[in-house]
Design a protein around this motif. Structure first.
Motif, mmCIF file in Angstrom:
data_model
loop_
_atom_site.group_PDB
_atom_site.id
_atom_site.type_symbol
_atom_site.label_atom_id
_atom_site.label_comp_id
_atom_site.label_asym_id
_atom_site.label_seq_id
_atom_site.Cartn_x
_atom_site.Cartn_y
_atom_site.Cartn_z
ATOM 1 N N GLN A 1 -43.498 4.935 -15.580
ATOM 2 C CA GLN A 1 -42.833 4.352 -14.415
ATOM 3 C C GLN A 1 -42.585 2.851 -14.585
ATOM 4 O OE1 GLN A 1 -44.910 4.757 -10.563
ATOM 5 N NE2 GLN A 1 -42.912 5.283 -9.750
ATOM 6 N N GLY A 2 -41.400 2.412 -14.206
ATOM 7 C CA GLY A 2 -41.050 0.996 -14.291
ATOM 8 C C GLY A 2 -40.416 0.634 -15.623
ATOM 9 N N ASP A 3 -40.507 1.515 -16.585
ATOM 10 C CA ASP A 3 -40.013 1.216 -17.934
ATOM 11 C C ASP A 3 -38.867 2.174 -18.272
ATOM 12 O OD1 ASP A 3 -39.684 0.580 -20.600
ATOM 13 O OD2 ASP A 3 -41.807 0.713 -21.101
ATOM 14 N N ILE A 4 -37.758 1.608 -18.775
ATOM 15 C CA ILE A 4 -36.620 2.474 -19.086
ATOM 16 C C ILE A 4 -36.301 2.490 -20.583
ATOM 17 C CG2 ILE A 4 -35.530 2.197 -16.822
ATOM 18 C CD1 ILE A 4 -33.640 0.435 -19.230
ATOM 19 N N HIS A 5 -37.133 1.857 -21.396
ATOM 20 C CA HIS A 5 -36.889 1.870 -22.840
ATOM 21 C C HIS A 5 -37.095 3.289 -23.364
ATOM 22 C CE1 HIS A 5 -37.885 -2.378 -22.097
ATOM 23 N NE2 HIS A 5 -37.076 -2.631 -23.101
ATOM 24 N N ASP A 6 -36.123 3.809 -24.086
ATOM 25 C CA ASP A 6 -36.332 5.184 -24.555
ATOM 26 C C ASP A 6 -35.970 5.418 -26.013
ATOM 27 O OD1 ASP A 6 -33.604 5.120 -24.431
ATOM 28 O OD2 ASP A 6 -33.376 6.827 -23.070
ATOM 29 N N ILE A 7 -35.618 4.357 -26.727
ATOM 30 C CA ILE A 7 -35.229 4.546 -28.129
ATOM 31 C C ILE A 7 -36.415 5.107 -28.918
ATOM 32 C CG2 ILE A 7 -34.442 3.368 -30.219
ATOM 33 C CD1 ILE A 7 -33.005 1.359 -28.369
ATOM 34 N N GLY A 8 -37.578 4.456 -28.772
ATOM 35 C CA GLY A 8 -38.764 4.897 -29.494
ATOM 36 C C GLY A 8 -39.232 6.270 -29.039
ATOM 37 N N LYS A 9 -39.192 6.487 -27.728
ATOM 38 C CA LYS A 9 -39.620 7.783 -27.202
ATOM 39 C C LYS A 9 -38.739 8.898 -27.762
ATOM 40 C CE LYS A 9 -37.886 9.764 -24.195
ATOM 41 N NZ LYS A 9 -36.967 10.061 -23.186
ATOM 42 N N ASP B 1 -39.333 16.862 -22.432
ATOM 43 C CA ASP B 1 -39.040 15.433 -22.307
ATOM 44 C C ASP B 1 -38.693 15.114 -20.857
ATOM 45 O OD1 ASP B 1 -38.173 12.853 -22.427
ATOM 46 O OD2 ASP B 1 -36.719 13.169 -24.043
ATOM 47 N N LEU B 2 -39.524 14.291 -20.211
ATOM 48 C CA LEU B 2 -39.313 13.989 -18.793
ATOM 49 C C LEU B 2 -38.396 12.795 -18.576
ATOM 50 C CD1 LEU B 2 -43.002 14.461 -17.545
ATOM 51 C CD2 LEU B 2 -41.164 16.170 -17.593
ATOM 52 N N GLY B 3 -37.959 12.160 -19.678
ATOM 53 C CA GLY B 3 -37.022 11.043 -19.537
ATOM 54 C C GLY B 3 -37.717 9.706 -19.346
ATOM 55 N N VAL B 4 -37.064 8.793 -18.610
ATOM 56 C CA VAL B 4 -37.606 7.439 -18.447
ATOM 57 C C VAL B 4 -38.025 7.193 -17.004
ATOM 58 C CG1 VAL B 4 -36.197 6.502 -20.313
ATOM 59 C CG2 VAL B 4 -35.315 6.440 -17.976
ATOM 60 N N ASP B 5 -38.776 6.106 -16.820
ATOM 61 C CA ASP B 5 -39.185 5.695 -15.477
ATOM 62 C C ASP B 5 -39.868 6.863 -14.750
ATOM 63 O OD1 ASP B 5 -39.483 4.099 -13.284
ATOM 64 O OD2 ASP B 5 -37.356 3.976 -12.773
ATOM 65 N N VAL B 6 -40.761 7.527 -15.451
ATOM 66 C CA VAL B 6 -41.361 8.752 -14.929
ATOM 67 C C VAL B 6 -42.602 8.433 -14.081
ATOM 68 C CG1 VAL B 6 -42.408 10.963 -15.548
ATOM 69 C CG2 VAL B 6 -40.581 10.016 -16.975
#
Ligand code: B12
Lengths: 424, 215
Positions: B98-106, B122-127
């Motif tokens: 939560q609060g983080d939208i970086h997803d390249i590494g994920k 994969d639940l995506g970003v800002d989870v």
């Protein structure tokens, strides 16, 4: 404890602001002109996070009066020589939307909290709005344009931004021509002008009270970053470069003209330096940087230079792999501000006598180091780069946190005052 | 050069068209899709290595991730069609906190875990924490992975682990955290079981957990 040079400067800037103003203007000018200044200038930039030392983020980003209080407090306590304090987010796309209206374009270059409230853009999130009250704003960008739409951008970038991108990226601009649209865009420009006036007022107060010269800035952008930040998201551009190389090149090329227009808008008012913050640079391998990113950016820098505007480029992240390209620019082209190159001294040596180099102070050192460590670090750095021609010390823009101990920041300024000439 | 080698080479050269083409050709020729996925694992490993050595940049990782995703998408229906199931080594629920939208590494961690045989949700970003909890209930994974690149995310990781504990699910899952902002301290603070700054290492840790559990 004996009185340190930084304490003297704190007192002197208050008692004789005019003399200190002159001194600061001189050392800055010397550094930019690649000379050895009487002492090495120290710069501090903030997008407002540091201000939460004194005010809650949900307040400071929405109240220009408080920004003034915080700016004055900052310089009063930390007498740096050069500072830009804009507690606002990346909003260059709005400047490009108004590129043909030079009286407006530069005033809406940064997005403040109230401006976000007016257009409800999806590029940013703010404390007390999309974020909890204690957090600084965040730029999250997004993907608003499909690769198929590059052609339209190439044909007319300003129209494209106004008629396609902003309606998608801003809730209150979603229906061009609607009452909500017209109201929002007019209020937005009005708010930008209010913010700009407040900055002018703050700069005047800083000069008058503490002898801090204002920075005559105008604004530009790297064309490929424009696409990454506002149209396609950084990862989108990374894929486009490989899937649609020609379109990406043409799009970057098409953006040069409107970006230069924005950059020149403040020239009649005495602007001398175009601030250009880079984003994609460290993410690209040299081959792609050299083919897709650098040519259009270089063109922007050279175009502005032709009109007597030097560039002030913030090289975000580790720019080491690309640093040689800077030497393609004419000597004295401007200021190269490095966030965290792997080896700052090496970068300085490469550019010595060619570019004014700014940076060198790791944010982590200020945050977690001790005054003694900082003193030793600066001493070593100034010795290694002696006689420090064309050098400005600064931590990265990437936010000095409000938790940074006062004594550490003072130690940085102190060391720059101490280690000059023979003492280096 | 064998087809396999040529295939891996085209991925490492980030030649999307060629890599997808070879994958298609191999499938049409009736080659075992599992063999293709095996090659993908090798390629993913090498990509991680190249990034760690500074030969690959972020833009290269993003492209490599897309290519591998594209290949998996080609292979998966074929597997189904043949009634083959790839042996699933384990199940991973992953998301950026939560609060983080970086997803390249994920996204890279997802691709590499899939290539190594994990079924990945994969639940995506800002989870938000609740979403992790729900997913554990719904999918019953062996492992939960959280990605975090910003300091603000430390608090979110802690909250997520706490929520998992509160739901009484902590004993059912191992928790690994990854991303630029995690370290030993972050692991302790959040209450996770392992941390990593490298997807390749993360996958090795997860495989080790699965082997230990099997014993
Ligand atoms: C790309 C980027 C962005 C892009 C994100 C694009 C995207 N879709 O991801 C954009 C421009 C949108 C962005 C925005 C912001 N960013 Co940013 N960003 C970066 C950057 C340059 C690269 C991050 C990256 O992708 N690294 C590459 C990947 C591959 O590395 P990685 O994540 O560590 O992943 C590897 C391993 O850790 C592992 N892994 C990752 N996750 C997981 C999970 C598991 C389970 C496992 C096993 C493994 C694993 O696998 C990967 C491969 O080995 C970094 C700086 C840097 N160079 O690191 C800043 C950085 C992370 N960003 C930062 C900031 C502050 C922001 C903003 C808040 C800026 C702002 N003021 O508005 C916003 C807000 C974002 C938000 N709310 O999350 C800061 C964070 C500082 C901090 N400590 O908090 C950094 C460090 C930059 C800096 N020095 O200031 N950013």
């Amino acid at each position: 404890m004996s009185r340190e040079p930084v304490d003297e400067l704190i007192e002197r800037q208050r008692k004789e602001p005019e003399a200190v103003y002159k001194e600061r203007a001189e050392i800055f000018e010397d550094a930019v002109n690649l000379k050895t200044p009487a002492r090495t200038p120290v710069a501090l930039f903030t997008c407002g996070h540091f201000f939460s030392k004194w005010f809650k983020p949900s307040v400071i980003y929405f109240d220009y009066g408080k920004i003034k209080d915080a700016s004055l407090k900052l310089i009063e306590s930390f007498p740096v020589d050069f500072s830009v304090m804009a507690p606002a987010a990346e909003g260059f796309i709005f400047s490009v939307a108004f590129a043909d209206a030079p009286e407006i374009a530069p005033t809406i270059r940064f997005l403040t909290g109230p401006m976000h409230d007016i257009v409800k853009d999806k590029y940013t999130r703010w404390p007390g709005r999309e974020l909890p009250e204690h957090l600084p704003f965040q730029f999250i960008g997004g993907e608003y344009v499909e690769p198929e739409e590059y052609r339209q951008l190439i044909e007319g970038p300003i129209d494209f931004v106004n008629s396609v991108v902003l309606p998608r990226a801003c809730e209150n601009l979603s229906k061009p021509g609607s009452a909500l649209y017209v109201k929002s865009i007019a209020r937005f420009a009005f708010e930008g002008s209010k913010f700009t006036s407040s900055l002018v007022d703050i700069n005047a107060a800083l000069a008058k009270n503490y002898g801090l010269p204002p920075f005559p800035a105008t604004f530009a952008y790297a064309p490929l970053d424009f696409i990454g930040d506002f149209l396609r998201h950084p990862t989108g551009v990374m894929l486009d470069i490989r899937r649609h190389p020609d379109l990406v090149k043409q799009a970057a090329e098409a953006l040069v003209e409107p970006i230069v227009k924005v950059g020149l808008a403040l020239k009649p008012l005495g602007a001398k330096y175009a601030f250009i913050p880079l984003h994609l640079n460290e993410m690209l391998p040299p081959k792609l940087y050299n083919e897709f990113y650098w040519p259009a950016l270089k063109e922007v820098i050279l175009e502005l230079y032709k009109s007597d505007i030097k560039s002030f480029v913030f090289f975000e992240g580790d720019h080491m792999p690309h640093v040689d390209t800077i030497l393609e620019l004419p000597k004295g082209w401007g200021i190269a501000y490095f966030e965290r190159p792997k080896d700052f001294i090496k970068v300085y040596e490469k550019l010595r006598g060619h570019s004014c180099v700014m940076g060198g102070i790791p944010v982590s050192l200020l945050h977690s180091g001790t005054p003694k460590k900082i003193d030793e670090y600066v001493k070593k750095l100034l010795k290694a780069t002696a006689p420090n021609e064309g050098l400005i010390l600064a931590p990265g823009v990437a936010e000095i946190t409000p938790e940074t101990p006062d004594a550490n920041l003072k130690a940085l300024i102190n060391a720059a005052l101490k280690y000059i000439g023979e003492n280096r | 050069m064998s087809v396999s080698e040529e295939f891996i080479k085209s991925i490492l050269e980030l030649d999307e068209r060629k890599a997808l083409e070879i994958a298609r050709r191999r499938l049409e020729a009736g080659e075992d899709p599992l063999k293709i996925l095996g090659d993908l694992t090798i390629a993913a490993d090498k990509i991680g290595e190249k990034y760690e050595k500074g030969e690959f940049f972020i833009a290269d990782l993003v492209m490599a991730g897309e290519i591998m995703k594209g290949i998996s998408e080609l292979v998966r229906p074929k597997l189904k069609e043949l009634g083959k199931v790839r042996e699933v080594v384990g199940k991973l629920v992953i998301g950026t906190v939560q609060g983080d939208i970086h997803d390249i590494g994920k996204n890279i961690a997802v691709t590499m875990a899939e290539a190594a045989g994990f079924e990945v949700i994969d639940l995506g970003v800002d989870v938000p924490p609740e979403k992790f909890v729900e997913a554990i209930k719904q999918y019953n994974p062996n492992i939960v992975g959280m990605s975090c690149l910003i300091t603000v995310g430390l608090e979110s990781m802690k909250k997520t682990v706490d929520a998992i504990k509160e739901a009484g699910l902590r004993d059912r899952v191992k928790i690994i955290i990854g991303g630029g902002r995690v370290d030993e301290y972050a692991k302790e603070y959040a209450g996770a079981d392992a941390w990593t700054n490298s997807a390749a290492e993360g996958v090795r840790i997860m495989l080790k957990w699965i082997r230990e559990k099997a014993r």
